[in-house]
Design a protein around this motif. Structure first.
Motif, short mmCIF file in Angstrom:
data_model
loop_
_atom_site.label_atom_id
_atom_site.label_comp_id
_atom_site.label_asym_id
_atom_site.label_seq_id
_atom_site.Cartn_x
_atom_site.Cartn_y
_atom_site.Cartn_z
N GLN A 201 -9.25 5.21 0.05
CA GLN A 201 -10.66 4.81 0.10
C GLN A 201 -11.33 4.90 -1.26
N LYS B 56 -9.59 1.84 -3.49
CA LYS B 56 -10.01 0.49 -3.09
C LYS B 56 -11.12 0.59 -2.05
N SER C 3 -8.68 2.03 10.02
CA SER C 3 -7.82 1.52 11.09
C SER C 3 -6.34 1.86 10.86
N MET D 277 0.82 -1.18 0.00
CA MET D 277 0.00 0.00 0.00
C MET D 277 0.87 1.26 0.00
N ASP E 177 -13.45 -1.37 -1.30
CA ASP E 177 -13.85 -2.63 -0.67
C ASP E 177 -13.10 -2.90 0.63
N GLN E 178 -12.05 -2.14 0.93
CA GLN E 178 -11.28 -2.34 2.16
C GLN E 178 -11.58 -1.22 3.15
N ASP E 179 -11.46 -1.56 4.44
CA ASP E 179 -11.63 -0.56 5.48
C ASP E 179 -10.27 0.01 5.84
N TRP E 180 -10.04 1.26 5.47
CA TRP E 180 -8.75 1.90 5.67
C TRP E 180 -8.70 2.71 6.96
#
Length: 84
Positions: free
Chosen positions: A26, A29, A36, A1, A31-34
């Protein structure tokens, strides 16, 4: 990343903030939880800017010796006129 997505952006635009980079992730991508990774991203950007970012503006503290600049503190001493 970090290496493939964010580092090239920082190299091109060093003024980018970690929040802006997080929003970019965000969007790229969704579909991912960024969320955190926000604090990790803040630390990495701070570290990168300290090594490779623009040089910060340097401010030197001014240290005056008594009587060096001002010769009057606008008080009236008996028998003297106050300074202007």
């Amino acid at each position: 990343m970090w290496e493939p997505l964010l580092l090239p952006l920082l190299e091109r635009h060093p003024a980018l903030t970690p929040t802006t980079l997080l929003e970019h992730l965000q969007e790229q991508k969704p579909d991912q939880d960024w969320s955190s990774l926000k604090r990790t991203l803040q630390r990495r950007v701070q570290h990168w800017k300290s090594l490779h970012g623009p040089t910060p503006e340097v401010m030197f503290p001014l240290a005056y010796q008594p009587g060096e600049i001002g010769f009057c503190d606008f008080t009236k001493v008996k028998g003297q006129q106050p300074c202007d």
